[in-house]
Motif scaffolding. Structure first.
Motif, PDB file in Angstrom:
ATOM      1  N   VAL A  74       0.834  -1.198   0.000  1.00 25.16           N
ATOM      2  CA  VAL A  74       0.000   0.000   0.000  1.00 25.16           C
ATOM      3  C   VAL A  74       0.869   1.248   0.000  1.00 25.16           C
ATOM      4  O   VAL A  74       0.626   2.199  -0.740  1.00 25.16           O
ATOM      5  CB  VAL A  74      -0.947   0.005   1.217  1.00 25.16           C
ATOM      6  N   ASP A  75       1.915   1.254   0.852  1.00 29.54           N
ATOM      7  CA  ASP A  75       2.780   2.423   0.937  1.00 29.54           C
ATOM      8  C   ASP A  75       4.024   2.061   1.737  1.00 29.54           C
ATOM      9  O   ASP A  75       4.111   0.975   2.333  1.00 29.54           O
ATOM     10  CB  ASP A  75       2.046   3.590   1.609  1.00 29.54           C
ATOM     11  N   PHE A  76       4.967   2.991   1.760  1.00 32.79           N
ATOM     12  CA  PHE A  76       6.160   2.863   2.579  1.00 32.79           C
ATOM     13  C   PHE A  76       6.171   4.001   3.588  1.00 32.79           C
ATOM     14  O   PHE A  76       5.775   5.125   3.270  1.00 32.79           O
ATOM     15  CB  PHE A  76       7.422   2.932   1.711  1.00 32.79           C
ATOM     16  N   GLN A  77       6.615   3.706   4.799  1.00 31.59           N
ATOM     17  CA  GLN A  77       6.720   4.728   5.828  1.00 31.59           C
ATOM     18  C   GLN A  77       8.196   4.993   6.136  1.00 31.59           C
ATOM     19  O   GLN A  77       9.026   4.063   6.126  1.00 31.59           O
ATOM     20  CB  GLN A  77       5.994   4.317   7.109  1.00 31.59           C
ATOM     21  N   ILE A  78       8.488   6.263   6.395  1.00 33.51           N
ATOM     22  CA  ILE A  78       9.842   6.709   6.674  1.00 33.51           C
ATOM     23  C   ILE A  78       9.870   7.376   8.051  1.00 33.51           C
ATOM     24  O   ILE A  78       8.812   7.631   8.639  1.00 33.51           O
ATOM     25  CB  ILE A  78      10.325   7.687   5.589  1.00 33.51           C
ATOM     26  N   PRO A  79      11.050   7.656   8.600  1.00 29.85           N
ATOM     27  CA  PRO A  79      11.108   8.312   9.917  1.00 29.85           C
ATOM     28  C   PRO A  79      10.250   9.571   9.983  1.00 29.85           C
ATOM     29  O   PRO A  79      10.216  10.374   9.046  1.00 29.85           O
ATOM     30  CB  PRO A  79      12.608   8.633  10.060  1.00 29.85           C
ATOM     31  N   LEU A 159      10.524  10.886  -6.963  1.00 29.09           N
ATOM     32  CA  LEU A 159      10.485  12.306  -6.594  1.00 29.09           C
ATOM     33  C   LEU A 159       9.705  12.517  -5.304  1.00 29.09           C
ATOM     34  O   LEU A 159      10.129  13.287  -4.435  1.00 29.09           O
ATOM     35  CB  LEU A 159       9.859  13.116  -7.730  1.00 29.09           C
ATOM     36  N   GLU A 160       8.575  11.839  -5.174  1.00 33.09           N
ATOM     37  CA  GLU A 160       7.776  11.971  -3.953  1.00 33.09           C
ATOM     38  C   GLU A 160       8.562  11.529  -2.731  1.00 33.09           C
ATOM     39  O   GLU A 160       8.562  12.218  -1.696  1.00 33.09           O
ATOM     40  CB  GLU A 160       6.493  11.148  -4.066  1.00 33.09           C
ATOM     41  N   LEU A 161       9.243  10.403  -2.830  1.00 35.15           N
ATOM     42  CA  LEU A 161      10.071   9.952  -1.710  1.00 35.15           C
ATOM     43  C   LEU A 161      11.117  11.002  -1.348  1.00 35.15           C
ATOM     44  O   LEU A 161      11.367  11.263  -0.169  1.00 35.15           O
ATOM     45  CB  LEU A 161      10.763   8.629  -2.050  1.00 35.15           C
ATOM     46  N   TYR A 176      19.007  10.573  -2.171  1.00 33.97           N
ATOM     47  CA  TYR A 176      18.758  10.073  -0.826  1.00 33.97           C
ATOM     48  C   TYR A 176      19.069   8.578  -0.751  1.00 33.97           C
ATOM     49  O   TYR A 176      19.033   7.862  -1.766  1.00 33.97           O
ATOM     50  CB  TYR A 176      17.302  10.307  -0.414  1.00 33.97           C
ATOM     51  N   ALA A 177      19.358   8.115   0.462  1.00 33.63           N
ATOM     52  CA  ALA A 177      19.535   6.682   0.702  1.00 33.63           C
ATOM     53  C   ALA A 177      18.175   6.010   0.667  1.00 33.63           C
ATOM     54  O   ALA A 177      17.188   6.554   1.184  1.00 33.63           O
ATOM     55  CB  ALA A 177      20.216   6.457   2.048  1.00 33.63           C
ATOM     56  N   CYS A 178      18.115   4.815   0.067  1.00 36.06           N
ATOM     57  CA  CYS A 178      16.831   4.127  -0.103  1.00 36.06           C
ATOM     58  C   CYS A 178      17.045   2.617  -0.026  1.00 36.06           C
ATOM     59  O   CYS A 178      17.733   2.049  -0.881  1.00 36.06           O
ATOM     60  CB  CYS A 178      16.210   4.508  -1.445  1.00 36.06           C
ATOM     61  N   PRO A 179      16.449   1.935   0.965  1.00 33.76           N
ATOM     62  CA  PRO A 179      16.655   0.503   1.134  1.00 33.76           C
ATOM     63  C   PRO A 179      15.716  -0.377   0.311  1.00 33.76           C
ATOM     64  O   PRO A 179      15.749  -1.602   0.431  1.00 33.76           O
ATOM     65  CB  PRO A 179      16.394   0.299   2.627  1.00 33.76           C
ATOM     66  N   LEU A 180      14.869   0.222  -0.518  1.00 34.78           N
ATOM     67  CA  LEU A 180      13.875  -0.558  -1.261  1.00 34.78           C
ATOM     68  C   LEU A 180      14.542  -1.391  -2.355  1.00 34.78           C
ATOM     69  O   LEU A 180      15.493  -0.958  -2.987  1.00 34.78           O
ATOM     70  CB  LEU A 180      12.830   0.365  -1.894  1.00 34.78           C
ATOM     71  N   THR A 181      13.998  -2.581  -2.567  1.00 37.72           N
ATOM     72  CA  THR A 181      14.464  -3.439  -3.649  1.00 37.72           C
ATOM     73  C   THR A 181      13.587  -3.235  -4.878  1.00 37.72           C
ATOM     74  O   THR A 181      12.524  -2.602  -4.817  1.00 37.72           O
ATOM     75  CB  THR A 181      14.401  -4.915  -3.245  1.00 37.72           C
ATOM     76  N   GLN A 182      14.009  -3.817  -6.000  1.00 38.07           N
ATOM     77  CA  GLN A 182      13.187  -3.741  -7.202  1.00 38.07           C
ATOM     78  C   GLN A 182      11.872  -4.487  -7.018  1.00 38.07           C
ATOM     79  O   GLN A 182      10.870  -4.137  -7.648  1.00 38.07           O
ATOM     80  CB  GLN A 182      13.961  -4.281  -8.401  1.00 38.07           C
TER      81      GLN A 182
END
Length: 243
Positions: A74-79, A159-161, A176-182
């Motif tokens: 659904v979405d990803f949450q960040i600090p 861009l939104e991230l 930015y640093a991003c831990p998401l995989t493909q």
């Protein structure tokens, strides 16, 4: 972590100039901090009698399990994001929440939250703004799935991230640093993993953005904005909106 500089404080400061009383309440809400390992659900879909959490460090994914057992992100949450806030108020979680990496989060009981709202109405208004902003992002994601082609969808998402992360001091127009995989990207954007790989390669070859080794680098920020037709107004980040 100093609550005055915590991600949630930085995020809410985009809406309201926080006073000492409101900062003190935020400090109280951060008291029960815990560490959670990656891959183990923080909240299960259908769970009741749960707490909400304030994400202080790390990334999590929100997802729903379909009747056939398949999973839809659904979405990803960040600090700086609340986790499970809607589910607490509705008593039953309508989605699961899983840490992508090891995270630090502060547990917030519904009683604590209601007391905070009663003591500091301006803080309550700021949190309502944050929740409304999250809803606006969900609407934008639905538009992306239905109306944007794969290249524009990926560009808009990255861009939104970046804009979201910039609000908490973790991103800029450089990247930015991003831990998401493909696989995360594929699930969230309604694409196959192979298609995601092709899209990222095309964006890289067009010298717009590079996603490699856990870092998103904007090679041509304005060009990517044009491709995605990205207007960040829905993120509502002109600060402060409430004096």
């Amino acid at each position: 972590m100093n609550t005055n500089t915590s991600p949630l404080t930085q995020k809410l400061s985009a809406f309201v100039a926080l006073a000492e009383a409101e900062l003190a309440v935020l400090e109280q809400l951060h008291q029960r901090r815990r560490t959670f390992e990656a891959g183990r659900d923080l909240v299960h879909q259908g769970q009741s009698e749960q707490a909400a959490y304030i994400l202080a460090a790390g990334w999590v994914v929100s997802y729903k399990i379909q009747p056939d057992g398949s999973r839809q992100i659904v979405d990803f949450q960040i600090p700086g994001d609340f986790l499970g806030l809607r589910s607490v108020l509705l008593h039953t979680s309508d989605h699961g929440i899983e840490p992508i990496v090891e995270i630090e989060a502060a547990e917030v009981l519904v009683s604590d939250l209601l007391q905070a709202f009663a003591e500091t109405p301006r803080l309550a208004t700021a949190i309502l703004w944050a929740v409304s902003r999250d809803e606006a992002m969900v609407v934008e994601h639905l538009v992306g799935l239905g109306r944007r082609d794969a290249d524009a969808r990926m560009a808009h998402f990255l861009l939104e991230l970046g804009v979201r992360l910039s609000l908490v001091g973790m991103g800029s127009k450089k990247g930015y640093a991003c831990p998401l995989t493909q696989y995360h990207l594929a699930d969230a954007l309604g694409l196959s993993a192979i298609h995601v790989n092709r899209v990222l390669r095309k964006l890289r070859e067009d010298e717009l953005v590079t996603f490699r080794d856990g870092f998103v680098t904007f090679n041509n920020y304005e060009g990517l904005v044009k491709l995605a037709d990205f207007d960040p107004a829905y993120l509502d980040q002109k600060r402060p909106l409430l004096a």
